[in-house]
Write an enzyme that holds these catalytic residues in place. Structure first.
Site, PDB file in Angstrom:
ATOM      1  CE  LYS A   1       3.126  -6.143   3.754  1.00 29.90           C
ATOM      2  NZ  LYS A   1       2.658  -4.908   4.428  1.00 29.90           N
TER       3      LYS A   1
ATOM      4  CG  ASP B   1       0.391  -4.122   1.949  1.00 28.68           C
ATOM      5  OD1 ASP B   1       0.543  -5.108   2.695  1.00 28.68           O
ATOM      6  OD2 ASP B   1       1.217  -3.195   1.864  1.00 28.68           O
TER       7      ASP B   1
ATOM      8  CG  ASP C   1      -0.313  -0.111   2.520  1.00 24.32           C
ATOM      9  OD1 ASP C   1       0.925  -0.279   2.578  1.00 24.32           O
ATOM     10  OD2 ASP C   1      -1.024  -0.031   3.544  1.00 24.32           O
TER      11      ASP C   1
ATOM     12  CD  GLU D   1       7.725  -0.580   7.775  1.00 20.64           C
ATOM     13  OE1 GLU D   1       6.800  -1.292   7.341  1.00 20.64           O
ATOM     14  OE2 GLU D   1       7.951   0.566   7.370  1.00 20.64           O
TER      15      GLU D   1
HETATM   16  O1  KIV Z   1       3.588  -1.205   1.678  1.00 23.21           O
HETATM   17  C1  KIV Z   1       4.763  -1.591   1.714  1.00 23.21           C
HETATM   18  O2  KIV Z   1       5.601  -1.224   0.882  1.00 23.21           O
HETATM   19  C2  KIV Z   1       5.143  -2.497   2.781  1.00 23.21           C
HETATM   20  C3  KIV Z   1       6.582  -2.877   2.881  1.00 23.21           C
HETATM   21  C4  KIV Z   1       7.390  -1.749   3.331  1.00 23.21           C
HETATM   22  C5  KIV Z   1       6.774  -4.056   3.728  1.00 23.21           C
HETATM   23  O3  KIV Z   1       4.325  -2.901   3.541  1.00 23.21           O
END
Ligand code: KIV
Length: 263
Positions: A112, A83, A43, A181
């Site tokens: 995710k 995401d 995202d 993270e």
């Molecule tokens: O949205 C994203 O880019 C992420 C990564 C940083 C893991 O969640």
């Protein structure tokens, strides 16, 4: 790495897992031919591709559009995770399932989501429904306003305990992997060693089972200067050079020559 089993195999064999974000067809085609294992339609599309200050403006339409483009470019050569956008999995089980369905139909093989508390029922239901779920702990960018900014997480003992518990809950609920993270290296190491599923770090040091970076950050195309980012290419300089050479050749009437012209 084209399916979920490779995550477990990689951890068992102590082989690091490489993940990169991607948002468009052109870059997906390049990544498809690379040694990268896994692609995440993050995202972070909201910031990297749409210029927002954080990821909260990402919505389902945005995520579906980017996921579809990336899936076409990857042509099934890499495992593709998408995401779940901000709040899309906090409304109701039905609403969350519609979100997941749209992303899977756009080409995602897994989803995710950030955090575990309050998401237990959804994670269990998705796993039971055959959808691989990746967790995301530590700095959760969708919580940026609640956290008061993008800060390293897990520096105090109570938070460290909570993060270890959350990671274990995610594993127990059936998540196949967890992004960690911006947490201290030793905490990431403790979490990684206490789990059987692989951890993927970003700003979490070298002891996680894999690493993820935002594509534009690692290519030197963004202005993000977080400590954990290594630029593997001076992308902005190279692109500016190409654009300026094109502009100069046109204004100096050096391009197009006969070679580039239809007689
Ligand atoms: O949205 C994203 O880019 C992420 C990564 C940083 C893991 O969640």
């Amino acid at each position: 790495m084209q399916n979920i089993h490779h995550f477990q195999e990689a951890k068992t064999q102590s082989r690091k897992i490489t993940v990169v974000t991607c948002y468009d067809y052109t870059w997906a085609r390049i990544i498809a031919d690379s040694d990268i294992d896994v692609v995440l339609v993050g995202d972070s599309a909201a910031t990297v591709m749409h210029g927002y200050a954080d990821t909260t403006p990402a919505n389902l339409d945005m995520m579906v559009m980017h996921t579809r483009a990336v899936a076409k470019g990857l042509n099934q050569k890499k495992f593709l995770i998408a995401d779940l956008p901000f709040l899309s999995y906090r409304k109701s089980l039905d609403y969350s399932l519609n979100t997941v369905e749209a992303l899977v139909q756009a080409g995602a093989q897994a989803v995710k989501l950030e955090g575990v508390r309050g998401n237990e029922q959804l994670i269990h239901h998705l796993v039971e429904s055959g959808i691989p779920v990746m967790g995301h702990l530590g700095l959760m960018p969708q919580h940026v306003h609640g956290l008061g900014g993008f800060k390293v997480q897990g520096r105090v003992e109570a938070l460290q305990k909570k993060l270890i518990e959350d990671a274990k809950s995610l594993e127990a609920l059936g998540a196949f992997s967890i992004v960690l993270e911006c947490i201290p290296t030793t905490l990431a190491q403790t979490i990684t060693y206490s789990l059987t599923i692989p951890t993927i770090g970003i700003g979490a040091g070298p002891h996680t089972d894999g690493q993820v970076l935002v594509l534009q950050d690692l290519l030197g195309l963004s202005d993000c200067n977080a400590k954990f980012i290594k630029e593997f290419m001076s992308g902005k300089t190279l692109c500016l050079d190409a654009l300026n050479r094109y502009a100069h050749e046109v204004t100096e009437e050096k391009y197009p020559t006969k070679e580039f012209t239809y007689e």
